[in-house]
Design a protein around this motif. Structure first.
Motif, mmCIF file in Angstrom:
data_model
loop_
_atom_site.group_PDB
_atom_site.id
_atom_site.type_symbol
_atom_site.label_atom_id
_atom_site.label_comp_id
_atom_site.label_asym_id
_atom_site.label_seq_id
_atom_site.Cartn_x
_atom_site.Cartn_y
_atom_site.Cartn_z
ATOM 1 N N SER A 212 -50.663 118.997 48.365
ATOM 2 C CA SER A 212 -49.682 119.694 47.539
ATOM 3 C C SER A 212 -48.284 119.386 48.066
ATOM 4 O O SER A 212 -48.085 119.153 49.259
ATOM 5 N N ILE A 213 -47.326 119.383 47.181
ATOM 6 C CA ILE A 213 -45.937 119.118 47.557
ATOM 7 C C ILE A 213 -45.081 120.283 47.060
ATOM 8 O O ILE A 213 -45.465 121.006 46.144
ATOM 9 N N ARG A 214 -43.940 120.459 47.690
ATOM 10 C CA ARG A 214 -43.093 121.611 47.372
ATOM 11 C C ARG A 214 -41.740 121.136 46.852
ATOM 12 O O ARG A 214 -41.319 119.986 47.107
ATOM 13 N N ALA A 215 -41.075 122.028 46.137
ATOM 14 C CA ALA A 215 -39.769 121.708 45.574
ATOM 15 C C ALA A 215 -38.782 121.387 46.691
ATOM 16 O O ALA A 215 -38.733 122.071 47.721
ATOM 17 N N GLY A 216 -38.003 120.325 46.525
ATOM 18 C CA GLY A 216 -37.029 119.894 47.518
ATOM 19 C C GLY A 216 -37.566 118.876 48.500
ATOM 20 O O GLY A 216 -36.785 118.253 49.227
ATOM 21 N N GLN A 217 -38.891 118.704 48.554
ATOM 22 C CA GLN A 217 -39.467 117.733 49.485
ATOM 23 C C GLN A 217 -39.111 116.315 49.048
ATOM 24 O O GLN A 217 -39.074 116.006 47.850
ATOM 25 N N LYS A 218 -38.824 115.448 50.002
ATOM 26 C CA LYS A 218 -38.484 114.061 49.704
ATOM 27 C C LYS A 218 -39.717 113.193 49.919
ATOM 28 O O LYS A 218 -40.265 113.133 51.015
ATOM 29 N N VAL A 219 -40.147 112.539 48.840
ATOM 30 C CA VAL A 219 -41.347 111.691 48.871
ATOM 31 C C VAL A 219 -40.893 110.235 48.847
ATOM 32 O O VAL A 219 -40.304 109.771 47.859
ATOM 33 N N ARG A 220 -41.138 109.516 49.958
ATOM 34 C CA ARG A 220 -40.728 108.114 50.029
ATOM 35 C C ARG A 220 -41.520 107.285 49.019
ATOM 36 O O ARG A 220 -42.730 107.480 48.843
ATOM 37 N N LEU A 221 -40.834 106.345 48.393
ATOM 38 C CA LEU A 221 -41.457 105.485 47.387
ATOM 39 C C LEU A 221 -41.871 104.169 48.026
ATOM 40 O O LEU A 221 -41.083 103.555 48.760
ATOM 41 N N PRO A 222 -43.101 103.714 47.762
ATOM 42 C CA PRO A 222 -43.548 102.446 48.360
ATOM 43 C C PRO A 222 -42.813 101.259 47.770
ATOM 44 O O PRO A 222 -42.184 101.342 46.701
ATOM 45 N N GLN A 223 -42.887 100.130 48.454
ATOM 46 C CA GLN A 223 -42.221 98.923 47.988
ATOM 47 C C GLN A 223 -42.807 98.490 46.641
ATOM 48 O O GLN A 223 -43.988 98.659 46.386
ATOM 49 N N GLY A 224 -41.937 97.934 45.794
ATOM 50 C CA GLY A 224 -42.389 97.436 44.495
ATOM 51 C C GLY A 224 -42.431 98.501 43.412
ATOM 52 O O GLY A 224 -42.908 98.230 42.308
ATOM 53 N N PHE A 225 -41.942 99.712 43.702
ATOM 54 C CA PHE A 225 -41.978 100.762 42.668
ATOM 55 C C PHE A 225 -41.025 100.405 41.536
ATOM 56 O O PHE A 225 -40.058 99.664 41.715
ATOM 57 N N LYS A 226 -41.312 100.958 40.363
ATOM 58 C CA LYS A 226 -40.477 100.745 39.183
ATOM 59 C C LYS A 226 -40.251 102.093 38.518
ATOM 60 O O LYS A 226 -41.197 102.720 38.048
ATOM 61 N N ASP A 227 -38.999 102.540 38.502
ATOM 62 C CA ASP A 227 -38.672 103.870 37.974
ATOM 63 C C ASP A 227 -38.609 103.812 36.447
ATOM 64 O O ASP A 227 -37.736 103.168 35.869
ATOM 65 N N LYS A 228 -39.547 104.502 35.775
ATOM 66 C CA LYS A 228 -39.558 104.567 34.312
ATOM 67 C C LYS A 228 -38.805 105.781 33.787
ATOM 68 O O LYS A 228 -38.729 105.991 32.571
ATOM 69 N N GLY A 229 -38.275 106.606 34.685
ATOM 70 C CA GLY A 229 -37.517 107.779 34.259
ATOM 71 C C GLY A 229 -38.413 108.981 34.032
ATOM 72 O O GLY A 229 -39.644 108.889 34.034
ATOM 73 N N PRO A 230 -37.797 110.166 33.857
ATOM 74 C CA PRO A 230 -38.580 111.386 33.638
ATOM 75 C C PRO A 230 -39.487 111.256 32.417
ATOM 76 O O PRO A 230 -39.163 110.577 31.448
ATOM 77 N N ALA A 231 -40.637 111.930 32.485
ATOM 78 C CA ALA A 231 -41.586 111.925 31.373
ATOM 79 C C ALA A 231 -41.162 112.978 30.355
ATOM 80 O O ALA A 231 -40.864 114.113 30.719
ATOM 81 N N LYS A 232 -41.132 112.601 29.081
ATOM 82 C CA LYS A 232 -40.755 113.528 28.011
ATOM 83 C C LYS A 232 -41.934 113.673 27.059
ATOM 84 O O LYS A 232 -42.482 112.682 26.580
ATOM 85 N N THR A 233 -42.316 114.924 26.788
ATOM 86 C CA THR A 233 -43.428 115.223 25.894
ATOM 87 C C THR A 233 -42.960 116.233 24.859
ATOM 88 O O THR A 233 -42.325 117.234 25.207
ATOM 89 N N THR A 234 -43.263 115.979 23.584
ATOM 90 C CA THR A 234 -42.903 116.904 22.507
ATOM 91 C C THR A 234 -44.061 117.845 22.235
ATOM 92 O O THR A 234 -45.181 117.394 21.978
ATOM 93 N N VAL A 235 -43.810 119.145 22.316
ATOM 94 C CA VAL A 235 -44.834 120.158 22.058
ATOM 95 C C VAL A 235 -44.291 121.140 21.022
ATOM 96 O O VAL A 235 -43.095 121.270 20.819
ATOM 97 N N MET A 236 -45.216 121.828 20.322
ATOM 98 C CA MET A 236 -44.839 122.837 19.343
ATOM 99 C C MET A 236 -44.959 124.210 19.984
ATOM 100 O O MET A 236 -45.995 124.543 20.562
ATOM 101 N N GLN A 237 -43.903 125.017 19.887
ATOM 102 C CA GLN A 237 -43.882 126.348 20.477
ATOM 103 C C GLN A 237 -43.433 127.359 19.433
ATOM 104 O O GLN A 237 -42.581 127.071 18.594
ATOM 105 N N PRO A 238 -44.047 128.583 19.458
ATOM 106 C CA PRO A 238 -43.608 129.617 18.512
ATOM 107 C C PRO A 238 -42.228 130.138 18.888
ATOM 108 O O PRO A 238 -41.866 130.227 20.056
ATOM 109 N N VAL A 239 -41.448 130.505 17.864
ATOM 110 C CA VAL A 239 -40.123 131.066 18.076
ATOM 111 C C VAL A 239 -40.261 132.569 18.264
ATOM 112 O O VAL A 239 -40.874 133.252 17.444
ATOM 113 N N ALA A 240 -39.722 133.102 19.349
ATOM 114 C CA ALA A 240 -39.845 134.530 19.628
ATOM 115 C C ALA A 240 -39.151 135.328 18.538
ATOM 116 O O ALA A 240 -37.990 135.115 18.230
#
Length: 626
Positions: A212-240
């Motif tokens: 498990s990892i915690r907020a603020g922890q720094k996770v080193r990236l291995p060589q050859g990584f490729k940053d694709k950017g944050p993942a975005k997912t569209t979901v349907m939510q009811p309006v309060a």
């Protein structure tokens, strides 16, 4: 009817006393069911005030007669009038109030962004150097770009700085990139963003794959990584606090719209009655132990010494920890034992530790147990990184390994729910204009058989008793159907960043129809026999075998959120059922089994948007990286 009897009574009182006589007139004949009511006898108008209304006669009362002229009088009973019985409405206070119609929630599309942490510069792991036979501190320092004093300080060495072959020396720290963890991130989601495997990410940070990892922890990236950017997912939510509005998102597929009391049609077909929520079934926890082979001692590689200018046989023998005679014999030297700078001399054999492979073991699994990288393990044994292991094979462990013991994987599964009897109840059919998802395309109800249309029904001439409504047979179309198929854009959004290619090669057959009534539910990738086939994403192996005709050796992996991947025509399979695999972990090797006409991998991706849907094949190109 009451008015008719009143008129007859008035006529009788006005005419005076009538002589009783036998009924001679014929009654109105009974009319067939033609839809026309028999005529009603109208009495002549009377000038005098009407007498009080007598109560209606009982069924067995004699008929009341009316005069037909002067002189003899004959009587004729009135024909029964075909009128429907009138039921007085119940008092308003006793009428049941209609149930309030459930409001359909207003839905809105919300884009959820995950793995959105920053990438920062951090201090990486220091450079390392493995000392070779005959090397001194100065020579190592020159190769690592450090002075004698700096190298000694970094490694806490003391005079006279004696080095041993195989000793690891640390150099200067390197620069690396690290991801700053945000709440909810996991090693798997970070690995997907940076196009690396969870195993490589864990190895780079000296973590276990499931750590498990915690907020603020720094996770080193291995060589050859490729940053694709944050993942975005569209979901349907009811309006309060929202309500159903025009243009609002469609309701859930299992929602049934209410019918108003005024427009509610007659029951026409059964629907499944709602039941109370069933209790959560008991879960079963299973622990699987893998990579449980023994560690034994084996003969290692001999020590090697590279001759330098000024070296002599006796000094080399001392450095290698052997005798002059053994050194001469091991290297087939002849007197006077002339040696040249650069010449390599073998020393005595060393001993190493090796792991004895068991059925189903993989290099990735062995590397995980002994806390080493797959590349180091394969290099130590002169194997490819994706090579398969045989039962009993001895895998030599590289220097610095750490045995963490057999890998234990705990899986919790819910027991299947008991089949409950289906209860049906008559419910109004939805109006044709309803937007409910009851079928996805509303269709008017058509009576079965030769039932005439409503306009041709004859009007009854007598009261009609309520008839039971016969529900349509069980074979009629279901009321609750699967949710609408997702669009390609929705599939792409749901699968973005989840999968990697199981192998790279020439695509010889893509997804879709292939003519003559055939279609490909995946993609076929040409590759040489033995090419490693890797898991496209982390998940659980739900099938590994060759019992499916035409697919040869087949592996099915179930992933989170309704995804399944299939790998067919394998030459060998390296995993077992119920085994947990990480993204990039080897599942088997390319082969030509089953109906394959050449060495290739048949790869499928299947997706079920909701738990009640069946996973259906989708085009892998929608979710695989380009």
């Amino acid at each position: 009817m009451r008015q008719l009897w009143t008129q007859a009574a008035v006529i009788a009182l006005t005419a005076g006393t009538l002589a009783a006589c036998e009924t001679t007139g014929a009654q109105y004949p009974t009319r067939p069911n033609t839809g026309v009511s028999p005529p009603v006898v109208q009495a002549p108008p009377v000038a005098q005030a009407p007498a009080p209304t007598p109560p209606p006669p009982e069924d067995d009362a004699p008929p009341v007669t009316a005069p037909v002229g002067a002189g003899s009088v004959s009587s004729q009973p009135l024909a029964p009038v075909a009128t429907a019985p009138y039921a007085s409405p119940p008092p308003a206070e006793s009428r049941p109030l209609p149930a309030p119609a459930p409001q359909q929630p207003t839905m809105r599309a919300v884009v959820v962004t995950t793995t959105a942490g920053k990438v920062v510069d951090v201090t990486g792991a220091p450079e390392t150097y493995v000392v070779k036979s005959g090397e001194g501190l100065d020579a190592v320092g020159r190769k690592m770009g450090l002075s004698r004093a700096e190298l000694a300080k970094l490694n806490d060495l003391e005079e006279p700085y004696r080095l041993k072959p195989g000793q690891k020396l640390k150099g200067q720290s390197t620069k690396a990139k690290a991801y700053v963890v945000e709440s909810g991130d996991t090693l798997s989601s970070i690995a997907r963003r940076f196009s690396v495997t969870p195993a490589a990410l864990a190895d780079e940070n000296d973590l276990s794959s499931g750590a498990s990892i915690r907020a603020g922890q720094k996770v080193r990236l291995p060589q050859g990584f490729k940053d694709k950017g944050p993942a975005k997912t569209t979901v349907m939510q009811p309006v309060a606090g929202g309500s159903t509005l025009a243009g609002a998102s469609p309701p859930p597929s299992n929602w049934t719209p209410p019918a108003s009391a005024a427009t509610r049609p007659a029951p026409s077909r059964p629907v499944v009655a709602e039941r109370d929520p069933e209790p959560t079934p008991a879960s079963t926890t299973t622990t699987t132990v893998t990579i449980a082979g023994k560690v034994i001692e084996v003969a290692g590689k001999p020590k090697i010494h590279t001759v330098k200018s000024g070296d002599a046989i006796d000094s080399i023998a001392r450095d290698l920890g052997t005798t002059r005679k053994d050194l001469v014999d091991d290297n087939d030297l002849k007197a006077p034992y002339v040696i040249r700078p650069g010449q390599k001399l073998k020393g005595p054999a060393t001993t190493d530790k090796a792991y004895v492979a068991e059925s189903g073991d993989t290099l990735a699994g062995v590397a995980k147990r002994f806390n080493v990288s797959v590349s180091a393990l394969s290099k130590e044994n002169n194997l490819r990184a994706g090579a398969s292991l045989k039962k009993g094979q001895k895998v030599v462990l590289p220097d610095g390994y750490k045995d963490k013991g057999p890998i234990r994987t705990t899986v919790t599964t819910s027991a299947p729910r008991p089949a409950a009897p289906t209860t049906t109840a008559q419910t109004p059919a939805p109006a044709p204009s309803s937007t409910a998802g009851l079928p996805s395309s509303p269709r008017p109800y058509t009576p079965s058989g030769n039932t005439p249309p409503p306009s041709s029904y004859p009007r009854p001439s007598a009261p009609v008793s309520a008839q039971p409504v016969t529900p349509p047979p069980a074979s009629s179309r279901p009321i609750i159907e699967s949710s609408a198929a997702p669009t390609e854009a929705e599939i792409t959004a749901a699968g973005r960043g989840r999968f990697v290619w199981p192998l790279r090669g020439e695509t010889i057959s893509d997804f879709g129809p292939k003519g003559t009534g055939q279609r490909n539910d995946g993609v076929d990738i040409r590759a040489p026999v033995g090419t490693p086939v890797k898991a496209a994403a982390s998940g659980e192996v739900v099938y590994a075998g060759n019992q499916v005709p035409g697919f040869g050796n087949l592996v099915l992996v179930k992933h989170a959120d309704g995804w399944v991947t299939a790998y067919a025509h394998l030459n060998t399979t390296d995993v077992k059922m119920r085994q947990q695999v990480g993204q990039g972990e080897q599942l088997g090797a390319v082969g030509q089994t089953g109906g394959a006409n050449e060495p290739k991998l048949h790869f499928e991706v299947r997706y079920a948007p909701t738990p009640k849907d069946k996973a259906k094949p989708i085009d892998p190109a929608l979710v695989l990286p380009r």
